[in-house]
Design an enzyme around this catalytic site. Structure first.
Site, PDB file in Angstrom:
ATOM      1  N   LYS A   1       0.860  -1.278   0.046  1.00  0.00           N
ATOM      2  CA  LYS A   1      -0.057   0.083  -0.177  1.00  0.00           C
ATOM      3  C   LYS A   1       0.977   1.494  -0.048  1.00  0.00           C
ATOM      4  O   LYS A   1       1.917   1.256   0.263  1.00  0.00           O
ATOM      5  CB  LYS A   1      -0.976  -0.055   1.210  1.00  0.00           C
ATOM      6  CG  LYS A   1      -1.809  -1.189   1.430  1.00  0.00           C
ATOM      7  CD  LYS A   1      -2.835  -1.441   0.199  1.00  0.00           C
ATOM      8  CE  LYS A   1      -3.402  -2.764  -0.025  1.00  0.00           C
ATOM      9  NZ  LYS A   1      -4.848  -2.937   0.097  1.00  0.00           N
TER      10      LYS A   1
HETATM   11  C1  LIG Z   1      -5.383  -4.041   0.941  1.00  0.00           C
HETATM   12  C2  LIG Z   1      -7.055  -4.251   1.180  1.00  0.00           C
HETATM   13  C3  LIG Z   1      -7.576  -4.683   2.202  1.00  0.00           C
HETATM   14  C4  LIG Z   1      -6.718  -5.721   3.120  1.00  0.00           C
HETATM   15  O1  LIG Z   1      -5.809  -4.873   3.954  1.00  0.00           O
HETATM   16  P1  LIG Z   1      -4.971  -5.898   5.071  1.00  0.00           P
HETATM   17  O2  LIG Z   1      -4.192  -4.817   5.470  1.00  0.00           O
HETATM   18  O3  LIG Z   1      -4.138  -6.599   4.088  1.00  0.00           O
HETATM   19  O4  LIG Z   1      -6.037  -6.818   5.779  1.00  0.00           O
HETATM   20  C5  LIG Z   1      -8.862  -4.634   2.264  1.00  0.00           C
HETATM   21  N1  LIG Z   1      -9.637  -3.886   1.550  1.00  0.00           N
HETATM   22  C6  LIG Z   1      -9.181  -3.257   0.539  1.00  0.00           C
HETATM   23  C7  LIG Z   1      -9.933  -2.510  -0.375  1.00  0.00           C
HETATM   24  C8  LIG Z   1      -7.841  -3.309   0.185  1.00  0.00           C
HETATM   25  O5  LIG Z   1      -7.195  -2.424  -0.753  1.00  0.00           O
END
Ligand SMILES: *Cc1c(COP(=O)(O)O)cnc(C)c1O
Length: 388
Positions: free
Chosen positions: A188
């Site tokens: 991210k």
């Molecule tokens: C990355 C993401 C998640 C999951 O995030 P984690 O921190 O890996 O649990 C959930 N929803 C969206 C829209 C994402 O982009």
């Protein structure tokens, strides 16, 4: 053997980390307070100020934050929660965790985002909440959704897992949802390796989510480590262990300080893609909607039937050229984990089409201009256009 220039492989994504993160980590290690402590508090305070929300609760992941949000909102068995099928599978999973039913809805064909119209088509008498998703960072058009949900007393949770740094009508996304969740997974825009955040307007929900995060130990579990107060080990209800560590939070605070710079660079790279690929027949690029700006968490394109090759064909051309690309988000209703579940949804026309036709190109802070041109040239050639 002929001499060949071996070009470095272009990866799809890569976190941007530097000496500041190393220093911040070293400081935490030296302090000995590596669990949930003062650095988590500092990260929460910095995040809530930046995102213009009252309460911020750091968690071990965005998935954990989604779970906490649904529990705090009192969602459970017998309740329906509308979610887009075109999302990270965690969005629907969190609904399943609390025993409620995810009801899948379709998305806007241009942005890939859930809309008031697609939500309306999925409402049932049992709908208690909606999880809206800023797909790949694209800000969701929240105002009409709020209006619809307020009329039906439906809680609006925003899954901004991909959208830190995206703006809706000039403000950070998520400010007008009842609760918003964020991800700091290593892919991210802001990362702590693994990690998440839950931002909440209502003080009572925030207080409950904060205790649920750590086994519902009341009343002030957050300063257990450095505090001289004896820890009160009374669990008020069945909670979870969804804590973030100070090691992660220290990195998060450094990363948050760079957010504006990172988003500017991502948007600059996206602009280069658009300049290089616009006008190529059958390739649809994603651009900002009139009501906001995306952080370009992912730069996805739609490979339309009139493109010179299929999506799979383009993916293998890119792979042959040493470029990592991947299929776009896969519809949750088509995952084996959900295929046989009763999720009461209608036809998901645009979701199905985007699952079959979208492709994500490399985009990360340190992606260099030479690589970007190599990617553009490869796609131009595959698309039958002339390389610029
Ligand atoms: C990355 C993401 C998640 C999951 O995030 P984690 O921190 O890996 O649990 C959930 N929803 C969206 C829209 C994402 O982009």
């Amino acid at each position: 053997m002929t001499a060949e220039i071996v070009l470095a492989r272009v990866s799809l994504t890569k976190p941007w980390l530097g000496a500041e993160e190393t220093e911040a980590l070293a400081e935490v290690v030296a302090s000995g307070l590596i669990g949930q402590g003062p650095k988590v508090k500092e990260f929460e305070a910095g995040f809530s100020a930046r995102q213009e929300v009252r309460h911020a609760i750091a968690t071990s992941s965005c998935t954990a934050a989604l779970h906490l949000a649904l529990v705090a909102a009192g969602i459970g068995p017998g309740d329906d929660v509308v979610v887009p099928s075109l999302s990270h599978i965690a969005t629907a999973n969190s609904v399943t965790y609390v025993g409620a039913r995810p009801v899948f809805c379709d998305v806007d064909p241009a942005t890939g985002d859930i809309t008031a119209e697609t939500i309306r088509a999925a409402l049932t008498l049992d709908t208690r909440a909606v999880i809206v998703v800023d797909h790949c960072g694209m800000p969701v058009d929240l105002d009409p959704i709020r209006e619809l949900c307020d009329r039906h007393e439906i809680t609006v949770i925003e899954d901004a897992g991909s959208a830190v740094g995206s703006l809706y009508k000039g403000r950070p996304v998520g400010t007008d949802a009842d609760m918003t969740v964020w991800s700091f997974h290593s892919d991210k825009v802001v990362t702590t390796g693994e990690g998440g955040m839950l931002t909440i307007h209502r003080a009572d929900w925030a207080a409950r989510a904060r205790t649920l995060r750590e086994h519902s130990r009341g009343p002030s579990p957050t300063d257990g480590q450095g505090s001289v107060q004896p820890r009160q080990d009374v669990s008020l209800e069945i909670g979870f262990n969804y804590c973030m560590t100070d090691l992660q939070a220290a990195v998060g605070t450094v990363q948050l300080g760079r957010l504006a710079q990172v988003v500017a660079r991502r948007r600059e790279i996206a602009g280069m893609y658009v300049a290089g690929l616009a006008g190529l027949k059958g390739l649809r690029l994603v651009v900002d909607p009139p009501y906001g700006t995306t952080n370009f968490q992912s730069f996805w394109v739609e490979v339309q039937p009139c493109f010179a090759t299929s999506r799979e064909g383009l993916l293998s051309r890119l792979a042959d050229a040493g470029i990592s690309a991947t299929c776009g988000t896969m519809a949750t209703h088509r995952q084996p984990a959900y295929r046989w579940r009763e999720t009461g949804h209608a036809r998901l026309q645009h979701t199905d089409r985007l699952t079959d036709s979208s492709l994500i190109l490399p985009l990360f802070h340190e992606l260099d201009t030479v690589s970007i041109h190599r990617i553009i040239n490869t796609i131009q050639t595959a698309g039958g256009g002339s390389a610029p």
